[in-house]
Design an enzyme around this catalytic site. Structure first.
Site, mmCIF file in Angstrom:
data_model
loop_
_atom_site.group_PDB
_atom_site.id
_atom_site.type_symbol
_atom_site.label_atom_id
_atom_site.label_comp_id
_atom_site.label_asym_id
_atom_site.label_seq_id
_atom_site.Cartn_x
_atom_site.Cartn_y
_atom_site.Cartn_z
ATOM 1 C CG ASN A 16 -7.937 -0.822 -4.725
ATOM 2 O OD1 ASN A 16 -8.530 -0.395 -5.707
ATOM 3 N ND2 ASN A 16 -8.294 -0.523 -3.480
ATOM 4 C CE LYS A 18 -6.721 2.604 -2.570
ATOM 5 N NZ LYS A 18 -6.517 3.131 -1.244
ATOM 6 C CG HIS A 104 -11.406 -0.474 -0.276
ATOM 7 N ND1 HIS A 104 -11.249 0.822 0.171
ATOM 8 C CD2 HIS A 104 -10.163 -0.959 -0.489
ATOM 9 C CE1 HIS A 104 -9.955 1.095 0.213
ATOM 10 N NE2 HIS A 104 -9.272 0.037 -0.181
ATOM 11 C CD GLU A 106 -9.819 4.298 -0.418
ATOM 12 O OE1 GLU A 106 -10.022 3.944 -1.597
ATOM 13 O OE2 GLU A 106 -8.678 4.359 0.080
ATOM 14 C CD GLU A 176 -7.161 -2.940 2.113
ATOM 15 O OE1 GLU A 176 -6.145 -2.827 1.425
ATOM 16 O OE2 GLU A 176 -8.246 -2.456 1.808
ATOM 17 N N GLY A 182 -3.226 4.512 2.459
ATOM 18 C CA GLY A 182 -2.888 5.756 1.773
ATOM 19 C C GLY A 182 -2.200 6.770 2.665
ATOM 20 C CB SER A 222 1.146 2.345 3.755
ATOM 21 O OG SER A 222 0.253 3.454 3.799
HETATM 22 P P1 PGA Z 1 -2.561 1.887 -0.124
HETATM 23 O O1 PGA Z 1 -4.056 1.336 -0.353
HETATM 24 O O2 PGA Z 1 -1.618 0.767 -0.502
HETATM 25 O O3 PGA Z 1 -2.445 3.072 -1.055
HETATM 26 O O4 PGA Z 1 -2.448 2.245 1.308
HETATM 27 C C1 PGA Z 1 -4.408 0.011 -0.039
HETATM 28 C C2 PGA Z 1 -5.861 -0.232 -0.292
HETATM 29 O O5 PGA Z 1 -6.675 0.675 -0.072
HETATM 30 O O6 PGA Z 1 -6.260 -1.325 -0.742
#
Ligand code: PGA
Length: 260
Positions: A16, A18, A104, A106, A176, A182, A222
């Site tokens: 992903n 983003k 997601h 976000e 998640e 993140g 992460s």
């Molecule tokens: P990250 O994001 O690996 O940067 O924590 C994962 C995600 O949002 O799918």
């Protein structure tokens, strides 16, 4: 190499990106994946790249060559019309997509996407022929107050309730935890496995026979080459959804190969 985990489910790893990446970076990323695939070591693994919308047509040909499929980070549930800024499932398919992320965190928490919108997105994507990675996960305050399983169950049941006969080859659940995305702070392998086991139990309850056993439940938050092995080798963890660490093709590939 079969690419399947202990329970016989094919491993699924998503990148992903983003709001990151350019056409040039994407093409070079795919060249790295194509070179790595030449020895057959990626056969049997489901690998999906979720770049920004604008890169989908740019990367479609390179993705085919690399044996990786493309997904979009979002989809709108209407077929067409006056929805400025939105993109329909049919448009995504035309752009070379076969998967989409839905719900997601976000989008839920930064863009205010409701459970109802996520549910409509899932239904529309499935009806159009896309596969869906449905993202669910609790916030830190919810975990701290001990309601993480209720939060996740609510997201699952609302998102899946509109589907009559869900096909486990086209629905993946991504657990998640919001506090791990993140932040550099991943869930421990035990925390991930406990929630994945819980999610599978919930799926047994709310979906028709056989779906729960066959559905891939992947972990995101992460994940990096250093912790992937310990997480994806846990029971009920069938792969990973990778954000930051997926921007480098080699680190994404290391994660995809972990646990097989
Ligand atoms: P990250 O994001 O690996 O940067 O924590 C994962 C995600 O949002 O799918």
């Amino acid at each position: 190499m079969s690419g399947a985990g202990a329970a016989g489910r094919r491993r699924f790893t998503g990148a992903n990106w983003k709001m990151n990446g350019s056409g040039i970076e994407g093409i070079s990323w795919l060249e790295t994946v194509q070179a790595a695939a030449a020895d057959g070591s990626l056969a049997g693994l489901d690998l999906v790249l979720f770049p920004p919308f604008t890169l989908l047509p740019v990367l479609a040909e390179g993705a085919r060559g690399a044996g990786i499929v493309l997904g979009a980070q979002d989809v709108y549930y209407e077929k067409k019309g006056a929805f400025t800024g939105e993109v329909s499932a049919a448009m995504l398919i035309e752009a070379g997509c076969s998967w989409v992320l839905a719900g997601h965190s976000e989008r839920r928490h930064l863009m205010g996407e409701s459970d109802e919108m996520v549910s409509r997105k899932v239904a529309s994507a499935i009806e159009s022929g896309l596969g869906v990675v449905l993202c669910v996960g609790e916030r830190l305050a919810e975990r701290d107050s001990g309601i993480e399983t209720e939060v996740v169950d609510g997201m699952l049941s609302k998102a899946l309730e509109g589907l009559q006969n869900p096909d486990p080859s086209r629905i993946v659940i991504a657990y998640e935890p919001v506090w791990a995305i993140g932040t550099g702070r991943n869930a421990s392998p035990e925390q991930a496995s406990a929630m994945h086991g819980h999610i599978r139990d919930t799926l047994r309850r709310i979906t028709p026979g056989g779906f729960a056993e066959a559905c891939r439940i992947i972990y995101g938050g992460s994940v990096n080459p250093g912790n992937a092995q310990s997480i994806v080798s846990m029971p009920d963890v069938d792969g990973a959804l990778v954000g930051g660490a997926s921007l480098e093709a080699l680190s994404f590939l290391q994660i995809a190969r972990a646990g097989v």
